[in-house]
Design an enzyme around this catalytic site. Structure first.
Site, mmCIF file in Angstrom:
data_model
loop_
_atom_site.group_PDB
_atom_site.id
_atom_site.type_symbol
_atom_site.label_atom_id
_atom_site.label_comp_id
_atom_site.label_asym_id
_atom_site.label_seq_id
_atom_site.Cartn_x
_atom_site.Cartn_y
_atom_site.Cartn_z
ATOM 1 N N HIS A 46 -31.289 -17.477 -54.096
ATOM 2 C CA HIS A 46 -30.262 -16.452 -54.281
ATOM 3 C C HIS A 46 -28.946 -17.041 -54.812
ATOM 4 O O HIS A 46 -28.169 -16.357 -55.469
ATOM 5 C CB HIS A 46 -29.954 -15.754 -52.956
ATOM 6 C CG HIS A 46 -31.028 -14.838 -52.470
ATOM 7 N ND1 HIS A 46 -32.235 -15.291 -52.007
ATOM 8 C CD2 HIS A 46 -31.068 -13.485 -52.378
ATOM 9 C CE1 HIS A 46 -32.978 -14.254 -51.633
ATOM 10 N NE2 HIS A 46 -32.297 -13.151 -51.856
ATOM 11 N N GLU B 158 -28.451 -9.760 -52.456
ATOM 12 C CA GLU B 158 -29.383 -8.640 -52.335
ATOM 13 C C GLU B 158 -28.671 -7.306 -52.572
ATOM 14 O O GLU B 158 -29.275 -6.332 -53.019
ATOM 15 C CB GLU B 158 -30.060 -8.642 -50.955
ATOM 16 C CG GLU B 158 -31.018 -9.806 -50.716
ATOM 17 C CD GLU B 158 -32.355 -9.661 -51.419
ATOM 18 O OE1 GLU B 158 -32.685 -8.536 -51.844
ATOM 19 O OE2 GLU B 158 -33.064 -10.680 -51.568
ATOM 20 N N CYS C 119 -31.063 -22.367 -52.055
ATOM 21 C CA CYS C 119 -31.638 -21.031 -51.854
ATOM 22 C C CYS C 119 -31.667 -20.366 -53.221
ATOM 23 O O CYS C 119 -30.693 -20.457 -53.974
ATOM 24 C CB CYS C 119 -30.807 -20.207 -50.874
ATOM 25 S SG CYS C 119 -31.361 -18.489 -50.696
ATOM 26 N N ASP D 287 -41.274 -14.926 -53.649
ATOM 27 C CA ASP D 287 -40.040 -15.160 -52.894
ATOM 28 C C ASP D 287 -39.963 -14.093 -51.816
ATOM 29 O O ASP D 287 -40.741 -13.138 -51.807
ATOM 30 C CB ASP D 287 -38.821 -15.097 -53.824
ATOM 31 C CG ASP D 287 -37.513 -15.429 -53.105
ATOM 32 O OD1 ASP D 287 -37.512 -16.374 -52.298
ATOM 33 O OD2 ASP D 287 -36.504 -14.742 -53.322
ATOM 34 N N SER D 288 -38.995 -14.244 -50.925
ATOM 35 C CA SER D 288 -38.802 -13.252 -49.869
ATOM 36 C C SER D 288 -38.125 -11.989 -50.379
ATOM 37 O O SER D 288 -38.099 -10.975 -49.687
ATOM 38 C CB SER D 288 -37.954 -13.847 -48.737
ATOM 39 O OG SER D 288 -36.675 -14.211 -49.221
ATOM 40 N N CYS E 56 -38.961 -20.056 -53.431
ATOM 41 C CA CYS E 56 -38.215 -19.774 -52.206
ATOM 42 C C CYS E 56 -38.090 -21.091 -51.458
ATOM 43 O O CYS E 56 -39.098 -21.773 -51.222
ATOM 44 C CB CYS E 56 -38.968 -18.750 -51.365
ATOM 45 S SG CYS E 56 -38.307 -18.477 -49.703
#
Length: 276
Positions: A190, A156, A188, A13-14, A77
């Site tokens: 997240h 994040e 997403c 993932d990023s 992702c």
């Protein structure tokens, strides 16, 4: 074949968002070794050119295959899946999974009024990958898509609840409520961290689809069909967490993320594979 069975599964993932996918893989395949790589050096992927994202994904997959000897890779992702999945499946000879198709199938099956909402990063929404996949299954369905970049920043930073999260959610989601959608895809990795707040804002009548769970099911089924499952129920798999830039993993996330992921430990090690 025995050696292949013992090899780990790779996830990428990023950043740390893809750990929501890892959590579902842990649950469904508890005996498997997992290597997670978060490309924190280049996060977020969402606003970046998709060709550049594809380059990052290819670099990470090559690293996971050559250095970590993985038997399968999950592009955990949504932007990475949009940018790179079909190409990666062509150039690598191990199973490569993305997070879009399973979620789309689930959303289409759940929707009663053919109004489906999608929230994601700019890259995912603008790629049209989800929209195209939905229309391929149900061409009469309406898709209401909204990019929510601040959600990524909140996660994040380890902010999963609170007034800031609630007000941000209301700003992004109110137009989707007004559109009368009955299913919302968390497009997403997240966003599952914010499930409680998103569910509160959207209301009980709107069903949420978490692509992380759907891709974990897909991975398990594929490994079973290819005799790659590590059938050792008495042994728990080992989990390794790597990032390309350790300085960009917040301490707040480590604290809250550990609880969310139900892990005794959540320790990241840096391996910047992009130096060369």
């Amino acid at each position: 074949m025995l050696d292949d069975v013992k090899r780990p599964i790779g996830l990428l993932d990023s950043g740390v968002g893809g750990l929501t996918v890892a959590r579902e893989v842990f649950k469904l395949l508890p005996e498997e070794d997992i290597i997670y790589f978060g490309d924190t050096l280049h996060l977020p992927y969402g606003p970046k050119d998709l060709d550049l994202v594809c380059d990052y994904v290819e670099k990470i997959i090559r690293y996971l295959i050559t250095e970590k000897k993985v038997k399968a890779v999950v592009i955990a992702c949504n932007t990475g899946t949009s940018a790179a999945l079909s190409y990666m499946q062509k150039i690598f000879d191990i199973p490569i999974f993305g997070v879009i198709n399973g979620a789309v199938e689930k959303a289409v099956n759940l929707s009663k009024n053919s109004k489906i909402a999608l929230i994601g990063t700019e890259g995912t929404v603008n790629s049209g990958a989800y929209q195209k996949a939905i229309f391929n299954l149900a061409e009469k369905d309406q898709v209401f898509a909204r990019s929510c970049p601040e959600f990524v920043e909140l996660v994040e930073e380890g902010k999963f609840t609170g007034p800031e999260v609630k007000s941000t959610a209301e700003f992004y989601l109110e137009p989707l409520r007004e559109a009368g959608v009955d299913v919302l895809i968390l497009g997403c990795t997240h966003f599952p961290y914010l499930t409680a707040v998103i569910a509160e804002v959207m209301g009980a009548e709107v069903k949420l689809v978490n692509p992380a769970y759907e891709v974990a099911r897909e991975v398990k089924l594929n490994l079973i069909l290819n005799n790659l499952v590590r059938n050792s129920a008495a042994v728990s798999g080992q989990h390794q967490f790597l990032v390309s830039d350790l300085s960009r993993v917040s301490q707040d996330f480590l604290q809250h993320g550990r609880e969310f992921l139900q892990l005794d430990e959540l320790n990241f090690k840096e391996d910047n594979i992009f130096r060369n």
